[in-house]
Every structure is written in structure tokens, then in C-alpha cells.
Design a protein around this motif. Sequence first.
Motif, PDB file in Angstrom:
ATOM      1  N   LEU A  47      -2.613 -20.410 -26.420  1.00 19.19           N
ATOM      2  CA  LEU A  47      -2.963 -18.996 -26.457  1.00 19.19           C
ATOM      3  C   LEU A  47      -1.987 -18.278 -27.381  1.00 19.19           C
ATOM      4  O   LEU A  47      -0.874 -18.768 -27.599  1.00 19.19           O
ATOM      5  N   LEU A 104      -2.756 -12.201 -23.898  1.00 22.54           N
ATOM      6  CA  LEU A 104      -2.801 -13.616 -24.262  1.00 22.54           C
ATOM      7  C   LEU A 104      -4.209 -13.879 -24.762  1.00 22.54           C
ATOM      8  O   LEU A 104      -5.179 -13.753 -24.008  1.00 22.54           O
ATOM      9  N   ASP A 106      -7.177 -16.165 -26.514  1.00 21.30           N
ATOM     10  CA  ASP A 106      -7.685 -17.518 -26.709  1.00 21.30           C
ATOM     11  C   ASP A 106      -8.420 -17.530 -28.050  1.00 21.30           C
ATOM     12  O   ASP A 106      -9.543 -17.023 -28.155  1.00 21.30           O
ATOM     13  N   ARG A 115      -7.446 -13.587 -22.280  1.00 22.87           N
ATOM     14  CA  ARG A 115      -7.339 -14.325 -21.020  1.00 22.87           C
ATOM     15  C   ARG A 115      -6.373 -13.688 -20.036  1.00 22.87           C
ATOM     16  O   ARG A 115      -6.445 -13.970 -18.831  1.00 22.87           O
ATOM     17  N   TRP A 139      -7.589 -19.445 -15.906  1.00 23.51           N
ATOM     18  CA  TRP A 139      -6.312 -19.648 -16.600  1.00 23.51           C
ATOM     19  C   TRP A 139      -5.130 -19.458 -15.653  1.00 23.51           C
ATOM     20  O   TRP A 139      -3.971 -19.476 -16.073  1.00 23.51           O
TER      21      TRP A 139
END
Length: 202
Positions: A47, A104, A106, A115, A139
Amino acid sequence: MSPAIDYSNARHAMIPPRSTERFARPRLVELPRPKGEIVHTHDGRELRLRNIEPGDEAALKRQFSRLSPEDIRRRFLHSMSELPDSMARRLCRIDPAIETAYVLMDETVRPAELRAVARIFVDESANSAEFSILVEHDWARQGLGALLMQRLVDDCRRRGLDEIWGYVLIENRPMLQLCKELGFVRRLTPDEPGTTQIALQL
Ligand SMILES: CC(C)(COP(=O)(O)OP(=O)(O)OC[C@H]1O[C@@H](n2cnc3c(N)ncnc32)[C@H](O)[C@@H]1OP(=O)(O)O)[C@@H](O)C(=O)NCCC(=O)NCCS
């Protein structure tokens, strides 16, 4: 008189560039460097950690649509069926003087998906900051919550704040456990039944 030559269909021959240009190195085009840093989950997924940006609004809304009612209640402390556009806009356009928000992203999917998000809001008069955090269910338990909370704590220290604090539902064992490990302590909140305040002195 010789007939006029019709050039209309003739191909234009290109004069070769001067020798200094012919053999010059190709000029490199500087592409903008991606912002932030790459982080890995415990199970090896990748990430990008970076500050939130106004362009994250659509990704924030998509993330909200993937959340369970429980995660929404734990994050916002009440139920919400959708994230209004005005709120998404506001959450992505922060005032850096008093706010920090990390995401974060992806980037292995198109469009890139958000995420996790964690933020603080500074109360200058109290020299403290309120935090909030959310890691998407698929996650979770990958070390991302701990990473983001540590970044928020570091940010508060850099700002010279005395305290970082937040409201957490009493039933929210994951968050209480995570914060306990970071040294947060619980405070009594008699006027907010079902909720506790946790705080870390910096
Ligand atoms: C709470 C939350 C942020 C945790 O994020 P996470 O990425 O899963 O946390 P981590 O993987 O970094 O876990 C760190 C530690 O927290 C504790 N923890 C996390 N999830 C846990 C769970 N389901 N049960 C018990 N402890 C848990 C553990 O001690 C864990 O360490 P370990 O995995 O080495 O045992 C996430 O579950 C979440 O976003 N919940 C919904 C929103 C929310 O509750 N926000 C908080 C209020 S603003």
C-alpha cells in the motif's frame, strides 16, 4: 513556356537536424515522483501511505460503500447509510495548520482504492488533538492500525501537542486493545454512555 509543376501532392522532405542536435542525448522528461511511501501488510500486500488529497473524494466514498454497519458505527460513533458529498469533500480538504490525515492507497487496482484513513484535528486552545481511524475489514489485523496510530502520535509530537485523544465505543475491543498497547489510558465519560475517551499524554 515550360508547364508549371504541381507540388500539391508532393511529400515534404525533412531536412535532418544539425549534427549537434542529431547526436545530442534525448532530453529526459521528469515525471512527477509519486508521493508518500510504500508499506507492507503482515501478509505482504503493498500500500502507499501518503497525506490525504482533495482528489481522494471518490475513493473515500467508494470505501464507505464497502464498510459494514458495525465499522461505520465504530468510526463515526453512530449509524450512517451514506457518506454525503459535502462530508467527503470536507474530509479530503483538510486545513494542514490544524489537521493531518493519512491514507493507505491500494495502487494494485484501477482506480486505486483507499483501504485505511487516520486523522487528527487539533484543538489549539487545549493544545491537544482528537484522532479517528478506520481500516477496511479485509485489510484489518495486518498491522495497519498500529502503523497509522503511531504516525498520528508522531505528528502530534512534532506539533508540540500535550495530548492525543479520541472517543471509542466501549464494545470496540480491537481499538481499545490497540490503543492500550500504545500506552493510551481510559477516561470516564459519564455523559456519553457506551462510549469511552482514551488519551495519551505526549
Ligand atoms: C480498530 C482498527 C483501527 C484496528 O486496525 P487494524 O489494522 O486491524 O489493527 P492492527 O492490525 O494494527 O492491530 C494492532 C493490535 O491491535 C489489537 N487488535 C486489532 N484487532 C483486534 C481484534 N479484532 N481483536 C483483538 N485485538 C485486536 C491487537 O493487539 C493487534 O496486535 P496483534 O495483531 O499483534 O495482536 C480497525 O479494526 C478498524 O478500523 N475498526 C473500525 C473503525 C474503528 O473502530 N475506529 C476506531 C474509533 S475512531
